[in-house]
Design a protein around this motif. Structure first.
Motif, PDB file in Angstrom:
ATOM      1  N   CYS A   1       9.007   1.311  -5.937  1.00  0.00           N
ATOM      2  CA  CYS A   1       8.843   0.091  -5.513  1.00  0.00           C
ATOM      3  C   CYS A   1       7.607  -0.314  -4.873  1.00  0.00           C
ATOM      4  CB  CYS A   1      10.225  -0.358  -4.724  1.00  0.00           C
ATOM      5  SG  CYS A   1      10.372   0.501  -3.129  1.00  0.00           S
TER       6      CYS A   1
ATOM      7  N   TRP B   1       4.998  -3.067  -5.916  1.00  0.00           N
ATOM      8  CA  TRP B   1       4.470  -4.346  -4.758  1.00  0.00           C
ATOM      9  C   TRP B   1       2.930  -4.279  -4.769  1.00  0.00           C
ATOM     10  CZ3 TRP B   1       8.137  -2.035  -0.547  1.00  0.00           C
ATOM     11  CH2 TRP B   1       9.509  -2.398  -1.018  1.00  0.00           C
TER      12      TRP B   1
ATOM     13  N   HIS C   1       5.569  -8.494   2.883  1.00  0.00           N
ATOM     14  CA  HIS C   1       6.527  -8.263   1.991  1.00  0.00           C
ATOM     15  C   HIS C   1       7.231  -6.954   2.441  1.00  0.00           C
ATOM     16  CE1 HIS C   1       8.325  -8.157  -2.188  1.00  0.00           C
ATOM     17  NE2 HIS C   1       8.582  -6.843  -2.001  1.00  0.00           N
TER      18      HIS C   1
ATOM     19  N   GLU D   1      11.140  -6.340   3.277  1.00  0.00           N
ATOM     20  CA  GLU D   1      12.202  -5.362   2.663  1.00  0.00           C
ATOM     21  C   GLU D   1      12.942  -4.353   3.455  1.00  0.00           C
ATOM     22  OE1 GLU D   1      12.978  -5.150  -0.717  1.00  0.00           O
ATOM     23  OE2 GLU D   1      12.083  -6.929  -1.345  1.00  0.00           O
TER      24      GLU D   1
END
Ligand code: DON
Length: 330
Positions: free
Chosen positions: A20, A24, A320, A324
């Motif tokens: 992930c 990103w 971000h 998260e």
């Protein structure tokens, strides 16, 4: 794997989800066109604005690296964190705070305006140029060489290698440091600068020109997160009270006149530099999702900067990640 980690520690490391982070980084890299590389120091203008990299280091040695994490860049204003720690170690906190305050300004990093407006002209904090040039003059030693050596040794203890100056960047800065010279002469006149002007400037600008990559600054962040303790080398590199003070200054003043926004929307101590680096950290022991329960250091590199002088894509990526992984300390 971080240098110096032992085999038995390696077996206990839990690797967090990496895919992930790659995704990103790929996503936020595409926003680089909205910023631009610093060009007031000519050598910095040569960076590739589309680059974005991140390294996250946990205290047990676990690491996430993604994108352009390995690209070398100069510390620039991130060096202000290290020189402040070095001055506090050598002179003691009260001596340092007699000469540099701990208040945010809300002004640009190289602003000169408040020095004359607020008597007696004491620099507002060590994370802006006036404060950092004063700090450079307080470092121990009777020459720029000795002062720099003290800081190099501290850096070596943290990142496990001797720092290297990027000569091209230093020469470029030295020739164009007109506003920094003006600040230094003013500070000399008001009595805050302890060394000669040229000596303080050489130390300040050489520290700005130290070359690192995201792993190096993530390691420094991880040591700050651990209150000055190097959990891999098992050594207290600087005292806990110095670490706490430094983190408070990073949170309130580390992202220049965007420090409030960064505290509000990311919520962790951080320090940026105009070359596009951000040193940030997450302290241990707060409720949070994933992946580093024991805290971590985070190094970012994205040379396209925004209007405040902070990495544009780096701040986007950090916002971000903070959301998260629920990283905010608040
Ligand atoms: O004083 C200067 O101009 C630089 N060497 C340091 C600037 C810096 O990184 C401040 N900005 N974000």
């Amino acid at each position: 794997m971080v240098q110096g980690i032992k085999k038995e520690d390696k077996d206990q490391i839990q690797y967090p989800r990496m895919d992930c982070v790659d995704e990103w980084v790929r996503h936020y890299r595409s926003y680089a066109t909205e910023g631009r590389c610093a060009s007031y120091i000519p050598a910095l203008g040569k960076a590739d604005p589309s680059q974005l990299g991140i390294c996250i280091v946990g205290p047990k040695g676990s690491v996430i690296k993604s994108g352009d994490w390995q690209v070398p860049f100069t510390l620039q204003s991130i060096s202000k964190v290290i020189s402040f720690i070095a001055a506090c170690i050598s002179r003691g906190i009260p001596y340092v705070l007699d000469r540099v305050d701990v208040e945010p300004t809300g002004d640009a990093f190289n602003s000169i305006i408040r020095l004359e407006m607020h008597k007696p002209g004491k620099p507002f904090n060590p994370m802006i140029n006036a404060g950092a040039i004063t700090i450079a003059s307080l470092l121990p030693g009777e020459s720029s060489r000795a002062k720099l050596e003290f800081v190099y040794e501290l850096i070596e203890k943290m990142i496990g290698k001797r720092p290297r100056i990027n000569e091209e960047v230093f020469q470029s800065e030295w020739k164009t440091a007109h506003r920094n010279r003006a600040l230094a002469y003013y500070l000399k006149e008001t009595g805050f600068l302890e060394s000669e002007v040229e000596e303080a400037l050489e130390v300040y600008l050489k520290l700005c020109s130290i070359e690192v990559n995201t792993e190096d600054i993530a390691l420094i962040g991880m040591i700050l997160a651990s209150d000055g303790y190097h959990p891999i080398q098992k050594e207290q590199v600087f005292p806990k009270n110095v670490a706490r003070l430094t983190k408070a200054l990073m949170l309130t003043c580390g992202m220049y006149n965007a420090s409030g926004k960064f505290a509000a929307f990311v919520g962790v101590p951080a320090k940026s530099g105009v070359s596009g680096g951000i040193l940030t950290l997450v302290p241990p022991g707060i409720k949070r999702e994933l992946p580093f329960q024991d805290g971590c250091g985070i190094g970012i590199y994205g040379p396209a900067i925004d209007e405040y002088g902070n990495s544009l894509t780096g701040v986007m990526l950090l916002k971000h990640i903070a959301k998260e992984w629920d990283l905010s300390i608040f």
